[in-house]
Design a protein around this motif. Structure first.
Motif, mmCIF file in Angstrom:
data_model
loop_
_atom_site.group_PDB
_atom_site.id
_atom_site.type_symbol
_atom_site.label_atom_id
_atom_site.label_comp_id
_atom_site.label_asym_id
_atom_site.label_seq_id
_atom_site.Cartn_x
_atom_site.Cartn_y
_atom_site.Cartn_z
ATOM 1 N N GLN A 74 36.019 44.723 41.413
ATOM 2 C CA GLN A 74 35.894 45.864 41.223
ATOM 3 C C GLN A 74 37.289 46.476 40.821
ATOM 4 O O GLN A 74 38.282 46.192 41.744
ATOM 5 N N ARG A 75 37.388 47.224 39.963
ATOM 6 C CA ARG A 75 38.664 47.744 39.875
ATOM 7 C C ARG A 75 38.922 48.672 41.124
ATOM 8 O O ARG A 75 38.073 49.595 41.281
ATOM 9 N N GLN B 203 37.226 42.744 33.791
ATOM 10 C CA GLN B 203 36.004 42.487 34.696
ATOM 11 C C GLN B 203 34.818 41.750 34.005
ATOM 12 O O GLN B 203 34.440 40.848 34.881
#
Ligand code: NAD
Ligand SMILES: O=C(O)C(=O)C[C@@H](O)[C@H](O)[C@H](O)COP(=O)(O)O
Ligand code: ZN
Length: 347
Positions: A18-19, A205
């Motif tokens: 996850q960013r 991602q």
């Protein structure tokens, strides 16, 4: 938040991608199992960038930075880690958090595997290569002067925390190194990984998720490399030898990228596949910007260095080659002249 799960013999663990995950961990350490005693092991580049702030944010954390580079993936560094763990009062309830690239992950993971016969390990990869490959699957260890990864263990992490946002500080050549292992997974099992649309930080991602899933599938089937996990060594017989002869002048990912090309050429020479596969590897390496020639290196020296790889047993060579896309094959006893001819064709 993307979450993948690994079912390994030592237990099931999650990979969170996850960013902004690093900030989320700082805000709520307990949610990630980091509210106890944590020894963050990083290096002199990543530690100042991310390790110091993380150590400040965790309720009970120490930070240890190793020197930066493959040359420090060594038993000497492990001894320093043991000293630091003792000095920090680490015990069987402590957690090692490996924060860095694959060198940190391998070395810190080995320290976690062996300190007090094993303590908890969280992998927090910060290079693309560590995100797509080294942080998952449990291979940890260090190099010896005689060769790569000759000391190690299988230590699956308790959790893997991946924040693609930290890639914005990753040098371009290191991005390319991670792409080599991702492309390897593409030729092994998921052709979508070969799509240039995925080869950008904006798509990190998706790139990481796909590449990690390929590794999870292999590791779940063969966690201790009695069989198909050897496929993840595609290109590595050439790569480890090139790292050795250049005394780590070539980065692992650079050597792996070239190793994929050499393996495709050797596959063609041995009649396993046609030239199209080599051309496809060559095109992708050119697109990514990875080396496709070993100008200035000595094929004979590279061949001799191959013999120090632990896969080369009892005088029998071992190469992972390709019969085609998604068709890896282990080949032993490749004649020396074939290996030399392939290397000479790529000078
Ligand atoms: N255990 C496994 O399954 C496995 C798999 C693949 C590779 N490896 C090992 O991993 C190592 C290669 O890992 P690597 O390519 O990550 O090299 P690395 O660990 O040396 O990291 C690359 C460089 O980038 C820096 N860096 C890392 N993250 C950064 C960030 N976010 N911002 C700025 N700088 C950053 C590092 O300090 C280092 O200088 C080799 O030793 C290889 O054998 C292990
Ligand atoms: O996880 C694996 O298995 C791999 O082969 C991943 C490789 O990319 C990595 O370089 C690994 O360290 C090589 O394994 P080794 O057993 O040849 O040291
Ligand atoms: Zn590798």
């Amino acid at each position: 938040m993307a979450s993948l799960t690994v079912n390994a013999p030592q237990g099931t663990y999650d990979i969170l991608i996850q960013r902004g995950l690093l900030e989320a961990v700082k805000a709520d350490p307990a949610a990630y199992g980091l509210d106890g005693h944590v020894v963050i092991i990083s290096n002199t580049t990543v530690g100042p960038l991310y390790g110091e702030a993380l150590a400040q944010a965790l309720p009970n954390a120490d930070l240890v930075n190793m020197l930066d580079g493959e040359a420090y993936k060594s038993l000497e560094t492990i001894a320093l880690f043991y000293d630091a763990l003792v000095a920090a009062g680490a015990d069987r309830h402590s957690t090692v958090l490996a924060l860095g690239g694959g060198v940190v992950g391998d070395a810190a993971g080995f320290a976690a595997a062996t300190y007090m016969r094993g303590i908890a390990l969280v992998q927090m990869p910060t290079s693309l290569l560590a995100m797509v490959d080294s942080s998952v699957g449990g291979k940890v260890g260090v190099d010896l002067p005689q060769g790569k990864n000759l000391v190690g263990a299988f230590k699956q992490p308790d959790r893997v925390l991946i924040d693609p946002d930290v890639l914005h500080t990753l040098p371009p050549e290191q991005w390319r190194c991670g792409m080599a292992e991702a492309v390897k997974h593409g030729f092994l099992a998921d052709a979508d990984l070969l799509n240039p649309d995925l080869h950008t930080p904006e798509r990190a991602q998706d790139l990481v998720m796909r590449a990690v899933q390929v590794k999870i599938n292999v590791v779940e089937e063969d966690p201790y490399e009695y069989g198909i996990r050897a496929y993840l060594n595609l290109g590595h017989t050439f790569a480890h030898a090139i790292e050795q002869v250049t005394e780590y002048g070539w980065l692992h990912g650079e050597a792996v990228g070239f190793g994929l090309l050499a393996a495709a050429k050797l596959s063609e020479r041995l009649g396993l596949c046609d030239v199209a596969l080599f051309e496809q590897v060559d095109t992708i390496l050119a697109e990514v910007g990875l080396p496709r020639q070993i100008t200035g290196l000595d094929p004979a020296a590279i061949y001799e260095a191959m013999k120090t790889d632990k896969k080369w047993k009892n005088g029998r060579s071992r190469f992972v080659l390709l019969r085609g896309m998604h068709q890896p094959e282990i080949v032993h006893d490749v004649p020396r002249e074939d290996v030399i001819a392939v290397l000479e064709s790529l000078m």
